[in-house]
Design a protein around this motif. Sequence first.
Motif, PDB file in Angstrom:
ATOM      1  N   ASP A 100     -18.635  57.475  16.817  1.00  0.00           N
ATOM      2  CA  ASP A 100     -19.907  56.864  17.212  1.00  0.00           C
ATOM      3  C   ASP A 100     -21.002  57.896  17.423  1.00  0.00           C
ATOM      4  N   ALA A 101     -20.617  59.144  17.643  1.00  0.00           N
ATOM      5  CA  ALA A 101     -21.579  60.226  17.882  1.00  0.00           C
ATOM      6  C   ALA A 101     -20.936  61.539  17.465  1.00  0.00           C
ATOM      7  N   LYS A 102     -21.780  62.552  17.253  1.00  0.00           N
ATOM      8  CA  LYS A 102     -21.301  63.907  16.965  1.00  0.00           C
ATOM      9  C   LYS A 102     -21.503  64.752  18.213  1.00  0.00           C
ATOM     10  N   PRO A 103     -20.548  65.616  18.543  1.00  0.00           N
ATOM     11  CA  PRO A 103     -20.756  66.498  19.693  1.00  0.00           C
ATOM     12  C   PRO A 103     -22.036  67.309  19.488  1.00  0.00           C
ATOM     13  N   PRO A 104     -22.945  67.293  20.474  1.00  0.00           N
ATOM     14  CA  PRO A 104     -24.241  67.951  20.309  1.00  0.00           C
ATOM     15  C   PRO A 104     -24.232  69.465  20.517  1.00  0.00           C
ATOM     16  N   THR A 105     -23.157  69.994  21.081  1.00  0.00           N
ATOM     17  CA  THR A 105     -23.089  71.425  21.377  1.00  0.00           C
ATOM     18  C   THR A 105     -21.687  71.942  21.044  1.00  0.00           C
TER      19      THR A 105
ATOM     20  N   PRO B 289     -24.019  72.206   7.162  1.00  0.00           N
ATOM     21  CA  PRO B 289     -25.205  71.557   6.579  1.00  0.00           C
ATOM     22  C   PRO B 289     -25.398  70.088   6.958  1.00  0.00           C
ATOM     23  N   ASP B 290     -24.307  69.383   7.293  1.00  0.00           N
ATOM     24  CA  ASP B 290     -24.459  67.977   7.696  1.00  0.00           C
ATOM     25  C   ASP B 290     -24.936  67.836   9.143  1.00  0.00           C
ATOM     26  N   GLY B 291     -25.166  68.989   9.819  1.00  0.00           N
ATOM     27  CA  GLY B 291     -25.661  68.973  11.189  1.00  0.00           C
ATOM     28  C   GLY B 291     -24.572  68.964  12.249  1.00  0.00           C
ATOM     29  N   ALA B 292     -23.310  68.837  11.837  1.00  0.00           N
ATOM     30  CA  ALA B 292     -22.206  68.765  12.798  1.00  0.00           C
ATOM     31  C   ALA B 292     -21.682  70.151  13.150  1.00  0.00           C
ATOM     32  N   TRP B 293     -21.358  70.323  14.441  1.00  0.00           N
ATOM     33  CA  TRP B 293     -20.689  71.532  14.881  1.00  0.00           C
ATOM     34  C   TRP B 293     -19.227  71.448  14.477  1.00  0.00           C
ATOM     35  N   ARG B 294     -18.660  72.590  14.041  1.00  0.00           N
ATOM     36  CA  ARG B 294     -17.247  72.632  13.665  1.00  0.00           C
ATOM     37  C   ARG B 294     -16.629  73.931  14.164  1.00  0.00           C
ATOM     38  N   TYR B 295     -15.325  73.861  14.420  1.00  0.00           N
ATOM     39  CA  TYR B 295     -14.561  75.016  14.900  1.00  0.00           C
ATOM     40  C   TYR B 295     -14.313  75.962  13.738  1.00  0.00           C
ATOM     41  N   ALA B 296     -14.737  77.227  13.879  1.00  0.00           N
ATOM     42  CA  ALA B 296     -14.588  78.216  12.813  1.00  0.00           C
ATOM     43  C   ALA B 296     -13.387  79.132  13.040  1.00  0.00           C
ATOM     44  N   SER B 297     -13.247  79.650  14.261  1.00  0.00           N
ATOM     45  CA  SER B 297     -12.144  80.574  14.542  1.00  0.00           C
ATOM     46  C   SER B 297     -12.075  80.822  16.042  1.00  0.00           C
TER      47      SER B 297
END
Length: 163
Positions: free
Chosen positions: A25-30, A123-131
């Motif tokens: 329903d939402a993307k984590p903002p931070t 690029p889609d605006g979502a935060w993701r875990y890198a490492s």
Amino acid sequence: MTVRDCPCRSGARYAACCGPYHRGDAKPPTPEALMRSRFSAFALGLGAYLVDTLAETHEDRTLPRDVLVRELSRMKERQRFLDLRVVSSAEDGDHGEVLFFAKIFERGRDLSFAELSSFVREPDGAWRYASGVLVPGSELPCAPAALTREVILDAAAQRSERG
């Protein structure tokens, strides 16, 4: 399954905390919100969410998705995710870091650890875990509340030197 209090230990109810992220329903903002939602997803066995929140460059993305989802979903069967303490978090443009301590047990063994996690906004605006730079709790040189970025990096370097 009904979850009342959020497993991320924010003090909020699951439905108002990590639940909206897990439902899509939402993307984590931070970066911190994403890290908390990933901890909760581990605790709840939400393997698909964990895979979906990996950065495109994360090495686990090379594994077959169904195998990774199944493996991550089953972690909750073996491990108890008891506590999460966020020590610090920071953002700089499309990059972020979160330093946290996770209290986890498996069959009575303490698997707690501290990690300095890196996140990217894709690029889609979502935060993701890198490492992440992980140090087992048994090797921490200080109490979790006293951890800093430098302490974790030094402890990880010493661990690496020991082999």
